[in-house]
Scaffold this active site. Structure first.
Site, PDB file in Angstrom:
ATOM      1  N   ARG A  53       0.810  -1.228   0.000  1.00  0.00           N
ATOM      2  CA  ARG A  53       0.000   0.000   0.000  1.00  0.00           C
ATOM      3  C   ARG A  53       0.841   1.275   0.000  1.00  0.00           C
ATOM      4  O   ARG A  53       0.314   2.365  -0.189  1.00  0.00           O
ATOM      5  CB  ARG A  53      -0.988   0.014   1.181  1.00  0.00           C
ATOM      6  N   TYR A 107     -15.097  10.349 -20.046  1.00  0.00           N
ATOM      7  CA  TYR A 107     -15.489   9.001 -19.633  1.00  0.00           C
ATOM      8  C   TYR A 107     -16.546   9.116 -18.530  1.00  0.00           C
ATOM      9  O   TYR A 107     -16.420   9.937 -17.617  1.00  0.00           O
ATOM     10  CB  TYR A 107     -14.248   8.260 -19.123  1.00  0.00           C
ATOM     11  N   ASP A 177      -6.360  12.110 -19.956  1.00  0.00           N
ATOM     12  CA  ASP A 177      -6.667  10.685 -19.951  1.00  0.00           C
ATOM     13  C   ASP A 177      -6.293  10.173 -21.345  1.00  0.00           C
ATOM     14  O   ASP A 177      -6.951  10.480 -22.333  1.00  0.00           O
ATOM     15  CB  ASP A 177      -8.168  10.484 -19.654  1.00  0.00           C
ATOM     16  N   LYS A 202      -7.776  -1.270 -20.299  1.00  0.00           N
ATOM     17  CA  LYS A 202      -8.125  -1.271 -21.714  1.00  0.00           C
ATOM     18  C   LYS A 202      -6.916  -1.742 -22.534  1.00  0.00           C
ATOM     19  O   LYS A 202      -6.492  -2.859 -22.384  1.00  0.00           O
ATOM     20  CB  LYS A 202      -8.609   0.127 -22.102  1.00  0.00           C
TER      21      LYS A 202
END
Ligand SMILES: *Cc1c(COP(=O)(O)O)cnc(C)c1O
Length: 383
Positions: A53, A107, A177, A202
């Site tokens: 983390r 998006y 993006d 993607k």
């Protein structure tokens, strides 16, 4: 990674395969080992407190180095999803009372993040469609300009060098993006944009079997995002990092095939009598073709188109035998969907109309199957 390799800037396909690999001197294996520990000795050889983390286990760093090399950035940070990357970057830079300018056609998930998380926190937001509207929306407290190019689902492109100049002149962070283009087709950092985000779900992973996200930027920006990221906790685990690394090795090869197939199908659809309009930035008729041609090396694998007869949309999707009606995009298999019923369902019909997303708009994520097979599948379904 030997330093000569980093300095000689090899080609993109070579970077996809070799950049960032964690070579294991003990065995000489060609692939990065998977580090499964959550407990690491401290102090250790690097005197670093290693913990998943904290975004600093070796498999995360492999992806960071590979994406930094592909986008031409100093550093990168790997997340558990595209939305984790986008939200963490925005929370690292926006505080109550700040203002941000976003591209209008974003998006859907990013739109919801803005409306449901940023606005209720007292962060001001404005939307624009082009450089003139972004400039007009700037306020004294604007901290960030955020664009998506090409955009979903109309594949609109914005002039990235102009966006970068706008931000630089006022000390405002510029973000893109870059999911649709990938670093193979477009490198926004070289055009002056400050930070690149990706849904690695993607094209980067490319096999429709993993959620991941990336931020690529200068060392200073990544340092700030990383400090916020360990509070939000959206890191990617080592097994998934390894799977993403494996997918990334063929990114250049896959993108060449996506570019080739999409360009061919866009030309085919453009001349088909049942099709009213095709949106693909590689077509000379696309409103942003000149911008795209200036800043992209290839035009990507995404196409959208409208049928002349909207009542035939369901028939088209029902008749397809190879192209799969499904959400998501950027995988090796061709997928088709209707944005007004899927990705843009939560917009009102007026909002959709304003955005140019009609009920007969079809979005095609062109895969890397043989183009002859894709074209004949579309041909028989359009008949
Ligand atoms: C899918 C997608 C996202 C979100 O990515 P997830 O991995 O689903 O969180 C963000 N931007 C674009 C352009 C996308 O296509």
């Amino acid at each position: 990674m030997p330093s000569e390799f980093e300095q000689s800037t090899p080609g993109l396909a070579t970077r996809c395969i070799h950049a960032g690999t964690h070579l294991d001197p003990g065995t000489g294996g060609a692939c990065s080992p998977i580090f499964t520990s959550t407990a690491f000795a401290f102090p250790n050889a690097t005197n670093e407190n290693i913990y998943p983390r904290y975004f600093n286990v070796p498999n995360q760093k492999v992806i960071n180095r590979k994406l930094a090399a592909l986008e031409g950035g100093e550093d990168a940070l790997t997340f558990a999803s595209g939305m984790a990357a986008i939200s963490t970057l925005l929370f690292a830079y926006l505080k109550p009372g700040d203002h941000a300018v976003f591209q209008g056609d974003l998006y859907g998930g990013t739109r919801h993040l803005i409306a449901q998380e940023l606005v209720p926190l007292g962060i001001g937001v404005s939307f624009g469609r082009n450089i003139a509207e972004f400039a007009a929306a700037l306020r004294p407290n604007t901290r960030l300009v955020y664009v998506e190019s090409p955009s979903n689902p109309l594949l609109r492109c914005v002039d990235l060098a102009a966006v970068a100049a706008l931000g630089r002149a006022r000390g405002i962070l510029t973000v893109i993006d870059n999911t649709f283009a990938t670093p193979i087709n477009q490198n926004p950092l070289a055009l002056g944009i400050d930070a690149v985000v990706h849904s690695a779900t993607k094209y980067l992973n490319g096999h429709s079997d993993l959620n991941a996200g990336i931020v690529v930027a200068s060392g200073a920006i990544i340092h700030r995002v990383a400090a916020c990221a360990l509070n939000h906790g959206g890191m990617l685990d080592s097994h998934a990092c390894y799977q993403l690394e494996r997918g990334l090795k063929t990114l250049a090869l896959r993108m060449a095939a996506h570019n080739h197939n999409a360009a061919g199908l866009a030309r085919f659809l453009q001349t088909h009598p049942a099709v009213a309009r095709v949106n693909y930035p590689g077509l000379a008729a696309h409103p942003d073709h000149a911008i795209a041609a200036r800043q992209m090396r290839g035009f990507g694998g995404m196409i959208s188109f409208e049928l002349l007869d909207p009542s035939r949309v369901d028939g088209l999707l029902g008749q397809l035998r190879l192209i799969l009606p499904a959400l998501s995009l950027g995988g090796i298999e061709s997928l088709i969907c209707i944005p007004s019923r899927t990705s843009h369902l939560r917009m009102s019909s007026l909002e959709r109309q304003e955005a140019g997303i009609s009920d007969s708009l079809v979005r095609l994520s062109v895969g890397i199957e043989d183009i002859e097979d894709l074209q004949s599948d579309l041909e028989q379904a359009l008949r």
